[in-house]
Design an enzyme around this catalytic site. Structure first.
Site, PDB file in Angstrom:
ATOM      1  N   GLU A   1      39.713  48.143  37.650  1.00 52.04           N
ATOM      2  CA  GLU A   1      39.364  47.662  36.310  1.00 52.04           C
ATOM      3  C   GLU A   1      38.005  48.223  35.888  1.00 52.04           C
ATOM      4  O   GLU A   1      36.956  47.647  36.184  1.00 52.04           O
ATOM      5  CB  GLU A   1      39.332  46.127  36.304  1.00 52.04           C
ATOM      6  CG  GLU A   1      40.534  45.450  36.926  1.00 52.04           C
ATOM      7  CD  GLU A   1      41.865  45.846  36.292  1.00 52.04           C
ATOM      8  OE1 GLU A   1      41.938  45.912  35.044  1.00 52.04           O
ATOM      9  OE2 GLU A   1      42.824  46.135  37.045  1.00 52.04           O
TER      10      GLU A   1
ATOM     11  N   LYS B   1      42.642  31.187  52.619  1.00 54.26           N
ATOM     12  CA  LYS B   1      43.288  31.992  51.575  1.00 54.26           C
ATOM     13  C   LYS B   1      44.286  31.185  50.763  1.00 54.26           C
ATOM     14  O   LYS B   1      45.301  31.715  50.326  1.00 54.26           O
ATOM     15  CB  LYS B   1      43.988  33.207  52.213  1.00 54.26           C
ATOM     16  CG  LYS B   1      43.061  34.041  53.076  1.00 54.26           C
ATOM     17  CD  LYS B   1      43.815  35.057  53.912  1.00 54.26           C
ATOM     18  CE  LYS B   1      42.824  35.803  54.804  1.00 54.26           C
ATOM     19  NZ  LYS B   1      43.514  36.693  55.742  1.00 54.26           N
TER      20      LYS B   1
ATOM     21  N   ASP C   1      37.916  40.689  53.907  1.00 56.01           N
ATOM     22  CA  ASP C   1      39.312  40.335  53.668  1.00 56.01           C
ATOM     23  C   ASP C   1      39.437  39.835  52.230  1.00 56.01           C
ATOM     24  O   ASP C   1      38.982  38.737  51.894  1.00 56.01           O
ATOM     25  CB  ASP C   1      39.726  39.235  54.651  1.00 56.01           C
ATOM     26  CG  ASP C   1      41.230  39.021  54.660  1.00 56.01           C
ATOM     27  OD1 ASP C   1      41.891  39.340  53.635  1.00 56.01           O
ATOM     28  OD2 ASP C   1      41.756  38.534  55.666  1.00 56.01           O
TER      29      ASP C   1
ATOM     30  N   HIS D   1      36.850  46.647  26.158  1.00 55.73           N
ATOM     31  CA  HIS D   1      38.020  47.126  26.896  1.00 55.73           C
ATOM     32  C   HIS D   1      38.605  48.385  26.273  1.00 55.73           C
ATOM     33  O   HIS D   1      38.975  49.322  26.962  1.00 55.73           O
ATOM     34  CB  HIS D   1      39.095  46.029  26.961  1.00 55.73           C
ATOM     35  CG  HIS D   1      38.916  45.124  28.129  1.00 55.73           C
ATOM     36  ND1 HIS D   1      39.538  45.305  29.324  1.00 55.73           N
ATOM     37  CD2 HIS D   1      38.128  44.032  28.286  1.00 55.73           C
ATOM     38  CE1 HIS D   1      39.183  44.370  30.172  1.00 55.73           C
ATOM     39  NE2 HIS D   1      38.324  43.571  29.567  1.00 55.73           N
TER      40      HIS D   1
END
Lengths: 344, 344, 344, 344
Positions: free
Chosen positions: D33, D163, D239, D334
């Site tokens: 991004e 997670k 991670d 953007h």
């Protein structure tokens, strides 16, 4: 049959404005917690001096979710798509169960081979617990007849969700979704609430919004909606266990040109003017005094009751928040009242 | 002062076993929902035929969170670390506010420059709402005197969290953490509950666990704990708004050698044998009948009450789940009872 | 421009069946966690021996919520009701921003005087982050022109909700809602997974359902969906931060005639075959190998990708759960792999 | 072995102040991004002009929860009480598994006859996933040897929670709990961020606090922590799936004497300077440049990394919120960046 005799007092009047009610109403509250009455009373005084609480209803529906097991996910999806195209037939099934229940919408969740359907109904002047269970029961039977590939699991799949903490009730709707708001002039804040608009706004952010987030709250941002809901529900014959979803609501405040904009939003007020509890004498008296037993368009008595509920919540919430902005005030209030009670 | 007269019936007896109670007790339930009595009664019958419900208390504490603003996060952390080393002084502050309150622990959350402290106390036979507010009030004053860098924000910061949906209460504790469990022989399942252990287990997974998860539930997995809690709390003078945290509990079941292992876990039962509501005549009668007004070690009356609460919840939950396994049974039960009520 | 070089391996093939794909596909996974590859590989082996994973798409949409302030709640409600009747005009506004974006639905929340609108779109083969932001931006401008009583607050009001934990995404939909399921014969369970269907089912209940509930999970019941999502999203050029909503999914399992029914449900898979990241060479290679860059109906490449995602998640989840049923197996696996890595 | 080549740029420098770091650091971010780099860069510029971001660590620990089944709840409780008194023996068990792991605390949940234990450790410079699994594995074996009444269920009971969305990680701690804060002068707000302190504060309330609450968020109140976490974790060998708990953090802001107080609180930053991923060349280069591979007290490299993580999150969050206060700015940003990227 014994009787649990819960102390009840009438507070107010609360001045309420809006499409469903435009009046000053005295509100009965049944509770073991004596400090609640003067607290709501103070808010009621604010409502009168500030020109009234404006309250509107954004949505209303009552729900029951059922759960089926299908052979596999594909089948579950096919059934869901099929019934969506059979709204007329379902309306007919529902129509046979009640004069009042109307099917508004069906939402689903498919998890593996399980199909959860959340039927959403309008239920007239009733809160509608039994009405929607009955309608869902018949819809379920009809579906089991139409779709041999389905297996009955439960008439309630907890995706409803009745009297349980959830996010679904606020997002898809359950009960009346009411917003009540008021502009409190700075001077009224000081005179009656002994605080300032700025302090209330600051407290709402740091306690109701941020504090609740820290506590792991879920779709809730308030100080004690539950207290007012419980006391009012008991006084007007409602199922008090519905304070669980009812308590999941929001306070939004802002300083506007030195005055206080104060609002409470309660997406899940579950009340009715008919049904279990409403035939008791004291309940009928209370409902009558509140103007909720009038002959008129079906549903309007329940709407009036919902709007009064929200206004009552606003009064108690505003008053407590004001008290909390002053160190020691909450404790002093409780001490005086508890002592007073013992002296009586 | 008016009175809200809530219908109340005594159900049972429920057979309970464990360190805090070993007896058959008849339990009063005050509610507008007539189907609740026979439902809990059926569970009570199971408790007697199956040898009793075993109930234990895992933890107990009552909490109040306060919130301060510091100059910055560093200061907030320094203050938190400092007070942890001054437990003796805090104990002294608390000791002056009550004979019963004892400070057990302090947890914190720091968000930016805000310091949320969650004070946790034992409170003897009281539920302890006011006791902990008073203790927290004094602790707060003491801290403001000791740490000039702190600014008062609120005596309640919603990290408590009282009568509000949260995760913190279950994880850090609030009220009594009670587990009640029973082994129901297959035959008792069939005879009294008209179902099988396998069906109960399957329903618990698909409704209470998975269905609640879909609904966006939070630390909760049950069908209707709230109903029993509300009816019992009202009957024994408890603050009914505490059913909100109380309702966040779990059902865990398993088929064991063809029999049903059935358990309810309620981490947040908030009850007391003294305090607001407990001086009313009918409440005293009920507490006395339950054996919760005995002269004995402080706290043991409240513990007994908590254990009875959990056992009552087990009875009602088991009975409803059993009914739900049979298509149509729930609706038939309601219809008969509601019609009956109207006929009376 | 530097490059972060993430180790990537292709696992499988995974055998997938269903309306969007019917093939054996080799799946690339980019990760720092070496044990993930053999874990997913084992699940892939099961998929082949058990006849394939069936995967379907229940729903698809991409969302952006905007927030306005109105004068009061009444005005906010009036505006919401007005725009619902102007769907055609909104379609036109949206149509000018993209060939692909189509407005599917609008949901709202009104809190005090704030109006949150959640615009929901179909977005063809794109995940659609920018497409919906652009469409929402134009809708917002149009609304500010049509309704002078509105004030701009934010183009994103967090009711979307992008890359954030929420309940709304699962309940109202965001991304692809995929269910993947498989019947694993008892013998395959034993041979490849070294476990039994009963053990997997028991573990899923006690860990994924009950354990997650205890942890205060929200609309989630799985062991490690996040690991497979992260590794696959990186390998195929997706926005890895979308694993947050992606990870909120469910495992449902059951023993059926001694075999294992195993399913994963992922309501929020956010993937696209075009857009940021998809022009990188290795990404294009991976997408091509997966058959997701074909000339065909718009959206079908993204759907295929979503289905592969879910099947991959199933393989990794099944394999880990199997390992966890055997004491010590998880640790042995990690130790061997980590040591192996160090030796290389 | 293939390689996923993720675009990576270094942004900043970010000026950071505090006990663990006092320096200007350039921060690598790996992402698909493109708009993320200039966004964080703008925040970094603010950090330099405003005198620096102050960042502190409130707590640190890594966790693994195990789950046992006992005969009944009473037995589960007795075992839990027993092991709490055997801390020394558990320390010894843990000591044999690692030079670094130290047992800090054990929390539990008892549900029916199930005993969930959450072991909490310090893990030196490692994030500690494997270290705590190994320690928990040995603790579990030891317990199974000591308490014959226990049955193994799982080495991970999801009460950890790794997670996965949860409330437990924020309340009991997992990873580094970091607060980063900055005072941004009004003029810097206007010059660099093109907005005012008042607008940022208003947006934070209506979007991050209230909007997230509406979405059914859980212990989270931010716009896009996940983006910065994902890009930084990838660049420094962490991670990336741990962004799930990492993303559950809070923005707290206030206008102070016309300037902006802006803070981010991240209770669950899970990072290490050693372990899987850290031996890759580009990762080592990045860690070295950040000063996180120094010879010093164990744990201090990881702490430095955590503090840099939080400061980076602050920069990106502040920049996006500023952009959102201006209608159209987000979309323009953007559009320009995406077009630019296509042109390259």
């Amino acid at each position: 049959m014994n009787i649990a005799k819960i102390p009840m007092k009438t507070v107010g009047p609360i001045k309420i404005i809006g499409p469903h009610i435009d009046a000053e109403v005295r509100v009965p509250l049944a509770t073991y917690e004596a400090p609640l009455w003067p607290s709501v009373n103070r808010g009621a005084k604010v409502s009168r001096e500030a020109g009234g609480i404006c309250a509107i209803i954004v949505d209303e529906r009552m729900t029951r979710s059922v759960v089926f097991e299908a052979l596999d996910a594909k089948t579950a999806l096919r059934v869901f798509e099929s019934i969506k195209s059979r709204k007329d037939e379902m309306d007919e099934v529902v129509g046979k169960t009640s004069h009042f229940a109307k099917l508004l919408d069906v939402h689903s969740q498919i998890v593996g081979n399980l199909l959860y359907l959340r039927f959403e109904f309008s239920t007239g002047d009733a809160a509608g617990h039994n009405m929607v269970t009955k309608a869902a029961d018949h819809l379920m039977s009809w579906m089991l007849g139409q779709y041999a590939e389905l297996k009955y699991i439960s008439i309630s799949g907890n995706f409803c969700a009745d009297k349980k903490v959830s996010a679904v009730n606020g997002i898809l709707g359950r009960g009346k979704y009411v917003v009540a708001e008021i502009m409190v002039p700075e001077k009224v804040c000081q005179k009656i609430l002994k605080t300032t608009p700025e302090k209330i706004v600051e407290l709402n952010i740091k306690k109701n919004l941020l504090g609740t987030t820290l506590a792991g709250g879920l779709r809730t941002a308030n100080a004690h909606f539950a207290n007012m809901l419980a006391a009012f529900y008991l006084a007007v014959g409602q199922d008090v266990a519905n304070i669980i979803e009812g308590s999941q609501g929001f306070v939004h405040t802002e300083v506007k040109q030195n005055d206080l904009y104060f609002s409470v939003t309660l997406p899940n007020i579950i009340v009715g003017a008919v049904g279990a509890g409403k035939t008791l004498d004291f309940v009928r008296d209370n409902l009558k005094d509140l103007g909720c037993l009038q002959e008129r368009e079906s549903g309007e008595n329940a709407r009036r009751l919902a709007v009064i509920t929200a206004a009552t919540v606003l009064c108690g919430e505003l008053s407590l928040l004001a008290a909390l902005t002053n160190p020691g005030e909450l404790m002093r209030g409780h001490t005086i009242l508890e002592r007073g009670k013992r002296d009586r």
